[in-house]
Write a protein that holds these residues in place. Structure first.
Motif, PDB file in Angstrom:
ATOM      1  N   VAL A  88       0.745  -1.146   0.003  1.00 30.26           N
ATOM      2  CA  VAL A  88      -0.202   0.078  -0.018  1.00 30.26           C
ATOM      3  C   VAL A  88       0.875   1.193  -0.073  1.00 30.26           C
ATOM      4  O   VAL A  88       1.890   1.215   0.724  1.00 30.26           O
ATOM      5  N   ARG A  89       0.516   2.312  -0.694  1.00 31.26           N
ATOM      6  CA  ARG A  89       1.243   3.401  -0.867  1.00 31.26           C
ATOM      7  C   ARG A  89       0.284   4.622   0.068  1.00 31.26           C
ATOM      8  O   ARG A  89      -0.571   4.834  -0.469  1.00 31.26           O
ATOM      9  N   LEU A  90       1.054   4.986   0.889  1.00 31.38           N
ATOM     10  CA  LEU A  90       0.198   5.889   1.874  1.00 31.38           C
ATOM     11  C   LEU A  90       0.843   7.287   1.879  1.00 31.38           C
ATOM     12  O   LEU A  90       1.877   7.323   1.740  1.00 31.38           O
ATOM     13  N   SER A  91      -0.028   8.460   1.990  1.00 31.83           N
ATOM     14  CA  SER A  91       0.630   9.563   1.942  1.00 31.83           C
ATOM     15  C   SER A  91       0.990  10.256   3.502  1.00 31.83           C
ATOM     16  O   SER A  91       0.275   9.691   4.359  1.00 31.83           O
ATOM     17  N   ALA A  92       1.928  10.830   3.766  1.00 30.03           N
ATOM     18  CA  ALA A  92       2.495  11.394   4.930  1.00 30.03           C
ATOM     19  C   ALA A  92       2.669  12.969   4.964  1.00 30.03           C
ATOM     20  O   ALA A  92       3.577  13.506   5.443  1.00 30.03           O
ATOM     21  N   ARG A  93       1.879  13.477   4.237  1.00 28.99           N
ATOM     22  CA  ARG A  93       1.814  14.925   4.140  1.00 28.99           C
ATOM     23  C   ARG A  93       1.714  15.682   5.506  1.00 28.99           C
ATOM     24  O   ARG A  93       1.310  15.219   6.283  1.00 28.99           O
ATOM     25  N   ALA A  94       2.427  16.763   5.629  1.00 31.82           N
ATOM     26  CA  ALA A  94       2.357  17.569   6.906  1.00 31.82           C
ATOM     27  C   ALA A  94       2.015  19.133   6.406  1.00 31.82           C
ATOM     28  O   ALA A  94       2.469  19.783   5.554  1.00 31.82           O
ATOM     29  N   SER A  95       1.699  19.808   7.608  1.00 28.01           N
ATOM     30  CA  SER A  95       1.780  21.188   7.858  1.00 28.01           C
ATOM     31  C   SER A  95       2.798  21.734   9.118  1.00 28.01           C
ATOM     32  O   SER A  95       2.741  20.856  10.026  1.00 28.01           O
ATOM     33  N   ILE A  96       3.301  22.749   8.835  1.00 32.10           N
ATOM     34  CA  ILE A  96       4.395  22.933   9.835  1.00 32.10           C
ATOM     35  C   ILE A  96       4.010  24.498  10.262  1.00 32.10           C
ATOM     36  O   ILE A  96       3.741  25.405   9.570  1.00 32.10           O
ATOM     37  N   GLY A  97       4.009  24.895  11.717  1.00 30.15           N
ATOM     38  CA  GLY A  97       3.907  26.089  12.410  1.00 30.15           C
ATOM     39  C   GLY A  97       5.283  26.663  12.963  1.00 30.15           C
ATOM     40  O   GLY A  97       5.945  25.693  13.621  1.00 30.15           O
ATOM     41  N   ILE A  98       5.494  27.654  12.729  1.00 27.06           N
ATOM     42  CA  ILE A  98       7.344  28.134  13.266  1.00 27.06           C
ATOM     43  C   ILE A  98       6.815  29.260  14.149  1.00 27.06           C
ATOM     44  O   ILE A  98       6.238  30.238  13.944  1.00 27.06           O
ATOM     45  N   ALA A  99       7.689  29.427  15.364  1.00 29.13           N
ATOM     46  CA  ALA A  99       7.799  30.207  16.172  1.00 29.13           C
ATOM     47  C   ALA A  99       9.191  30.590  16.356  1.00 29.13           C
ATOM     48  O   ALA A  99      10.043  29.654  16.575  1.00 29.13           O
ATOM     49  N   LEU A 100       9.719  31.773  16.645  1.00 25.53           N
ATOM     50  CA  LEU A 100      11.086  32.086  16.796  1.00 25.53           C
ATOM     51  C   LEU A 100      11.322  32.921  18.040  1.00 25.53           C
ATOM     52  O   LEU A 100      10.481  33.674  18.550  1.00 25.53           O
ATOM     53  N   ALA A 101      12.252  32.395  18.830  1.00 26.44           N
ATOM     54  CA  ALA A 101      12.592  33.310  19.997  1.00 26.44           C
ATOM     55  C   ALA A 101      14.125  33.937  19.987  1.00 26.44           C
ATOM     56  O   ALA A 101      15.108  33.085  19.702  1.00 26.44           O
ATOM     57  N   SER A 102      14.390  35.134  20.100  1.00 25.91           N
ATOM     58  CA  SER A 102      15.927  35.551  20.110  1.00 25.91           C
ATOM     59  C   SER A 102      16.048  36.686  21.445  1.00 25.91           C
ATOM     60  O   SER A 102      15.713  37.732  21.453  1.00 25.91           O
ATOM     61  N   GLY A 103      16.848  35.929  22.097  1.00 24.26           N
ATOM     62  CA  GLY A 103      17.297  36.807  23.367  1.00 24.26           C
ATOM     63  C   GLY A 103      16.271  37.001  24.282  1.00 24.26           C
ATOM     64  O   GLY A 103      16.612  36.736  25.775  1.00 24.26           O
ATOM     65  N   ALA A 104      14.805  37.397  24.030  1.00 24.45           N
ATOM     66  CA  ALA A 104      14.202  37.740  25.219  1.00 24.45           C
ATOM     67  C   ALA A 104      13.712  36.384  26.074  1.00 24.45           C
ATOM     68  O   ALA A 104      13.848  35.220  25.493  1.00 24.45           O
ATOM     69  N   GLU A 105      13.485  36.689  27.376  1.00 24.16           N
ATOM     70  CA  GLU A 105      12.901  35.699  27.986  1.00 24.16           C
ATOM     71  C   GLU A 105      11.561  35.046  27.661  1.00 24.16           C
ATOM     72  O   GLU A 105      10.580  35.583  27.388  1.00 24.16           O
ATOM     73  N   MET A 106      11.418  33.712  27.349  1.00 28.42           N
ATOM     74  CA  MET A 106      10.418  32.854  26.910  1.00 28.42           C
ATOM     75  C   MET A 106      10.446  31.624  27.373  1.00 28.42           C
ATOM     76  O   MET A 106      11.365  30.907  27.183  1.00 28.42           O
ATOM     77  N   PRO A 144       9.688  27.599  27.519  1.00 27.63           N
ATOM     78  CA  PRO A 144       9.331  26.673  26.195  1.00 27.63           C
ATOM     79  C   PRO A 144       7.919  26.311  25.936  1.00 27.63           C
ATOM     80  O   PRO A 144       7.450  26.381  24.713  1.00 27.63           O
ATOM     81  N   LEU A 145       6.939  25.898  26.957  1.00 28.72           N
ATOM     82  CA  LEU A 145       5.602  26.063  26.596  1.00 28.72           C
ATOM     83  C   LEU A 145       5.137  27.013  25.950  1.00 28.72           C
ATOM     84  O   LEU A 145       4.232  27.031  24.771  1.00 28.72           O
ATOM     85  N   GLU A 146       5.517  28.238  26.132  1.00 28.66           N
ATOM     86  CA  GLU A 146       4.983  29.707  25.488  1.00 28.66           C
ATOM     87  C   GLU A 146       5.505  29.538  23.991  1.00 28.66           C
ATOM     88  O   GLU A 146       4.564  29.893  23.322  1.00 28.66           O
ATOM     89  N   LEU A 147       6.628  29.211  23.876  1.00 26.77           N
ATOM     90  CA  LEU A 147       7.195  29.360  22.327  1.00 26.77           C
ATOM     91  C   LEU A 147       6.503  28.158  21.713  1.00 26.77           C
ATOM     92  O   LEU A 147       6.044  28.391  20.683  1.00 26.77           O
ATOM     93  N   LEU A 148       6.269  26.893  22.388  1.00 24.72           N
ATOM     94  CA  LEU A 148       5.260  25.957  21.573  1.00 24.72           C
ATOM     95  C   LEU A 148       4.019  26.185  21.239  1.00 24.72           C
ATOM     96  O   LEU A 148       3.293  26.089  20.226  1.00 24.72           O
TER      97      LEU A 148
END
Length: 420
Positions: free
Chosen positions: A103-121, A123-127
């Protein structure tokens, strides 16, 4: 994953670097898991993990958060552009079908990106920010990429307000909602039916077209409440038209969401509406989009069969845009297919014209009617007549209009312009 992200953010603060979190969700994992079993699902997850690990940069961390959700932690990225390039590479790596037990199955995905640079953040907030971006990416229908920023936050806040306002509107009886009706005619111009299309007079925003609020409603069970309002209102309109000689025989089509159909609550509510209005059930047609057929084919087929037993017909909207196999179409309880407007718009291209002809011939061989959507020019109407079209719908015939406008239109324009 959370511990690794916490450590990466601490390093980013010390060295003024930028860390990117890529939140990854498979677009159609549930379908593959349900149709082919958990062993197949496990195989897909292992393949996805291996592909992600092979496509990231050296030093990037790949983790699985649970279910079909993965995360990539990329340290020392130059900015959103590099993070998006990495996300695009991951989508390409996952887009190759997974082979499993012939069987040939699709594994397509969507991606959300968040960035942190220097500021206090945290892990769960960035996620959480990356998850919001993922939500926006998935609204595009799969294989999307979105980056969290203030603009995205504003858009999501606006969507949230629309949802709250619409929920309040429906809880108050839907007085600001109205139905407009677009005629469906045969190629001689005889009025056969109408499609019910909802509009919303949202306070302070004017009359909103469906694309301004229906996609937001479809993200939750709010769409079921909206479907119910439309179905009940359309049925009452059918009852009101029963005393009008020109409109008494009209069939009214109502669009139903896939979420409503899969919830298995549609037949029961439809039965209540038919009992309350005492209309001829054959004057109703339930429309579903072609892509709904693939969400849960077994449940959808059973629900549509119950709908047809109650008397209404079933139409498949936007046909040609999904991947329904001929075997599925043959076995589904369907009466009409509506050819997507994109094919009608491209009929000057011989390939598109051939596709329209093929769909019509297929439908007729299966004993189904066709409705050609989006007819906007006399040239399109002429071509459709030559191909043997059954019914047509579009701005060339008439735009959607309120009930009173339809009554006037029916009196004054029962024929489309003659075609030489």
């Amino acid at each position: 994953a959370i511990t690794s992200l916490e450590q990466a953010l601490a390093r980013a603060r010390r060295h003024s670097d930028t860390t990117a979190v890529l939140y990854i969700d498979l677009d159609n994992f549930k379908q593959a898991n349900d149709l082919h079993g958990h062993q197949t699902g496990d195989h897909i997850l292992r393949q996805v993990a291996a592909r992600l690990s092979g496509a990231v940069r050296a030093g990037d961390m790949v983790g699985r958060l649970g279910g079909d959700e993965f995360v990539v932690i990329a340290e020392r990225v130059d900015g959103p552009e590099e993070a998006q390039a990495l996300a695009a590479r991951l989508i390409v790596a996952m887009s190759v079908p997974v082979e499993w037990q012939d069987v040939r199955l699709s594994a397509r995905a969507s991606i959300g990106i968040a960035l942190a640079s220097g500021a206090e953040m945290a892990p769960l907030e960035l996620l959480a920010c990356a998850d919001l971006a993922l939500y926006q990416a998935k609204q595009r229908g799969g294989q999307g990429i979105d980056v969290y920023d203030e603009t995205l936050q504003q858009r999501l806040a606006q969507r949230d307000q629309v949802e709250r306002d619409l929920r309040e509107e429906l809880s108050q009886g839907g007085g600001g909602l109205v139905l407009h009706y677009q005629p469906v005619v045969d190629t001689a111009g005889t009025l056969l039916g109408v499609e019910a299309l909802v509009r919303w007079a949202r306070p302070g925003h004017g009359l909103l077209a469906p694309d301004r609020f229906i996609p937001i409603a479809e993200a939750s069970d709010l769409i079921i409440d909206l479907d119910r309002w439309v179905l009940a209102t359309a049925a009452r309109q059918v009852a009101a038209w029963s005393s009008d000689p020109q409109l008494a025989g009209l069939r009214v089509s109502v669009n139903i969401s896939g979420r409503h159909l899969v919830s298995q609550r549609l037949p029961g509510f439809l039965a209540e509406v038919l009992t309350a209005t005492r209309i001829d059930p054959q004057k109703l047609t339930i429309e579903i989009t072609e892509t709904v057929l693939l969400d849960d084919l077994t449940t959808v087929a059973a629900q549509l069969d119950e709908v047809r037993r109650l008397g209404p017909q079933v139409a498949v909207d936007d046909f040609g845009t999904g991947y329904t196999s001929l075997a599925h179409l043959h076995s589904l309880p369907v009466d009409t297919i509506k050819i997507d407007r994109s094919f009608i718009a491209g009929m000057r291209d011989p390939k598109d014209a051939s596709l329209v002809r093929m769909i019509m011939e297929l439908a007729h061989q299966l004993g189904l009617n066709t409705v050609s959507e989006g007819v906007e020019t006399i040239e399109q109407l002429t071509a459709l007549k030559a191909l043997g079209a059954d019914h047509i719908q579009g701005f060339f015939i008439a735009r959607p209009m309120p009930p009173q406008g339809l009554q006037t239109w029916a009196r004054d324009r029962l024929q489309v312009p003659a075609v030489k």
